[in-house]
Enzyme design. Structure first.
Site, PDB file in Angstrom:
ATOM      1  N   GLY A  13       0.813  -1.219   0.000  1.00  0.00           N
ATOM      2  CA  GLY A  13       0.000   0.000   0.000  1.00  0.00           C
ATOM      3  C   GLY A  13       0.838   1.257   0.000  1.00  0.00           C
ATOM      4  O   GLY A  13       0.554   2.203   0.742  1.00  0.00           O
ATOM      5  N   ALA A  14       1.857   1.296  -0.863  1.00  0.00           N
ATOM      6  CA  ALA A  14       2.841   2.380  -0.815  1.00  0.00           C
ATOM      7  C   ALA A  14       2.614   3.465  -1.862  1.00  0.00           C
ATOM      8  O   ALA A  14       3.489   4.291  -2.091  1.00  0.00           O
ATOM      9  CB  ALA A  14       4.251   1.812  -0.975  1.00  0.00           C
ATOM     10  N   SER A  15       1.453   3.491  -2.482  1.00  0.00           N
ATOM     11  CA  SER A  15       1.221   4.490  -3.528  1.00  0.00           C
ATOM     12  C   SER A  15       0.872   5.861  -2.965  1.00  0.00           C
ATOM     13  O   SER A  15       0.980   6.873  -3.660  1.00  0.00           O
ATOM     14  CB  SER A  15       0.102   4.029  -4.468  1.00  0.00           C
ATOM     15  OG  SER A  15      -1.119   3.867  -3.759  1.00  0.00           O
ATOM     16  N   SER A 134      -3.891   0.394  14.494  1.00  0.00           N
ATOM     17  CA  SER A 134      -4.626   1.621  14.777  1.00  0.00           C
ATOM     18  C   SER A 134      -4.929   1.658  16.267  1.00  0.00           C
ATOM     19  O   SER A 134      -4.938   0.614  16.932  1.00  0.00           O
ATOM     20  CB  SER A 134      -5.939   1.641  13.977  1.00  0.00           C
ATOM     21  OG  SER A 134      -6.801   2.681  14.418  1.00  0.00           O
ATOM     22  N   TYR A 147     -14.383  -1.842  10.858  1.00  0.00           N
ATOM     23  CA  TYR A 147     -12.985  -1.426  10.733  1.00  0.00           C
ATOM     24  C   TYR A 147     -12.253  -1.702  12.049  1.00  0.00           C
ATOM     25  O   TYR A 147     -11.137  -2.243  12.056  1.00  0.00           O
ATOM     26  CB  TYR A 147     -12.908   0.051  10.372  1.00  0.00           C
ATOM     27  CG  TYR A 147     -11.501   0.547  10.168  1.00  0.00           C
ATOM     28  CD1 TYR A 147     -10.835   0.334   8.971  1.00  0.00           C
ATOM     29  CD2 TYR A 147     -10.825   1.229  11.180  1.00  0.00           C
ATOM     30  CE1 TYR A 147      -9.539   0.768   8.775  1.00  0.00           C
ATOM     31  CE2 TYR A 147      -9.531   1.675  10.998  1.00  0.00           C
ATOM     32  CZ  TYR A 147      -8.893   1.454   9.791  1.00  0.00           C
ATOM     33  OH  TYR A 147      -7.598   1.890   9.619  1.00  0.00           O
ATOM     34  N   ALA A 148     -12.867  -1.333  13.168  1.00  0.00           N
ATOM     35  CA  ALA A 148     -12.243  -1.579  14.470  1.00  0.00           C
ATOM     36  C   ALA A 148     -12.032  -3.072  14.700  1.00  0.00           C
ATOM     37  O   ALA A 148     -11.013  -3.491  15.264  1.00  0.00           O
ATOM     38  CB  ALA A 148     -13.105  -0.988  15.589  1.00  0.00           C
TER      39      ALA A 148
END
Length: 284
Positions: A13-15, A134, A147-148
């Protein structure tokens, strides 16, 4: 052939956002960095190479990892950053298919990457795996339950895995940022089963999240924390990234549960309304 100098890092996910900042920071520190995105190499001047990789595909993951091994001979550091965000919504406003899709990227994508890389690290006798978690891995997020849940899963997986892999010289850490100013929120997944009953509260939580994001810390704060964890002689399992994340970790650890509960509801303004007889949220 192996690189003659520097360690080899693979960052998913480096974009953009945290992934891009992390890849740039590692490259500046002397790592040979391979970044990845689903789109692969893109226009733009970067200090690291980009590879095509979809963390939800076994074939794509294996191809990317094998390409790094072919080019550089080893992988010293894996940073699992790829993930998707979900727009504020009630938990029941996402179908089971959507819930599975969110976990497929945010959790199983991380597991898939780890399974592909660990055999190489084990043969090397060393390695670091850093998972971008997170504060929602140790705190609840009303109207962000799925998401959590993925971030709670990342926490449990990472700590357990660290115990398993230490005998081969491999360590695992989780980075726990709070709100971070990135394009991440511009690509939030909208719930696919919206209910009118949640409309007003959903809008209120979205407004509050946008307010906080406006003053969020930059992704470089997370990137610096990743580098510290990667280079630590005795790495910790958990690292908070940024001032707010540090305060929230202390609150979760030392504050009474009732105080934390009330603080979350106050911050998100969840008690600014009530549910009327027709199921719609109303202001007091």
């Amino acid at each position: 052939m192996a690189e003659p100098h520097g360690k080899i890092a693979l960052v998913t996910g480096a974009s953009s956002g945290i992934g891009e900042a992390t890849a740039e920071r590692l490259a500046k520190a002397g790592y040979k960095v391979y970044g990845t995105s689903r789109r692969g190499a893109e226009a733009g001047k970067r200090s690291f190479e980009m590879l095509s990789l979809d963390v939800t595909s076994d074939e794509s993951v294996d191809a990317a990892v094998n390409e790094v091994i072919r080019r550089s001979g080893r992988i010293d550091l894996l940073v699992n950053n790829a993930g998707v965000g979900v727009a504020p919504a009630g938990a029941e406003e996402s179908s089971l298919d959507q819930a599975r899709s969110i976990f497929e990227t945010n959790f199983f994508g991380l597991v898939r990457m780890t399974r592909a890389v660990v055999p190489h690290m084990r043969r090397q006798g060393h390695g670091r795996i850093i998972n971008i978690g997170s504060v929602l891995g140790f705190l609840p997020m009303p109207y962000g339950a799925l998401y959590a849940a993925t971030k709670h899963a990342v926490e449990g997986y990472s700590e357990s895995l660290d115990h398993e892999l230490r005998m081969w010289g491999i360590r695992v850490s989780v980075i726990e940022p709070a709100y971070t100013k990135t394009p991440f929120d511009a690509n939030f997944i909208e719930p696919d089963a919206k209910l009118d009953e949640y409309r007003d509260v959903r809008a209120g939580v979205s407004k509050r999240v946008n307010e906080v994001m406006a003053t969020a810390e930059p992704p470089g704060v997370v990137a610096d924390t990743v580098l510290a964890a990667a280079d630590a002689a005795r790495p910790k399992i958990r690292y908070t990234a940024g001032r707010l994340a540090g305060r929230l970790r202390l609150l979760r650890r030392f504050a009474p549960a009732g105080l934390v509960d009330a603080g979350i509801r106050k911050d998100l303004r969840l008690d600014a309304g009530r549910v009327a007889a027709d199921g719609r949220a109303r202001a007091f």
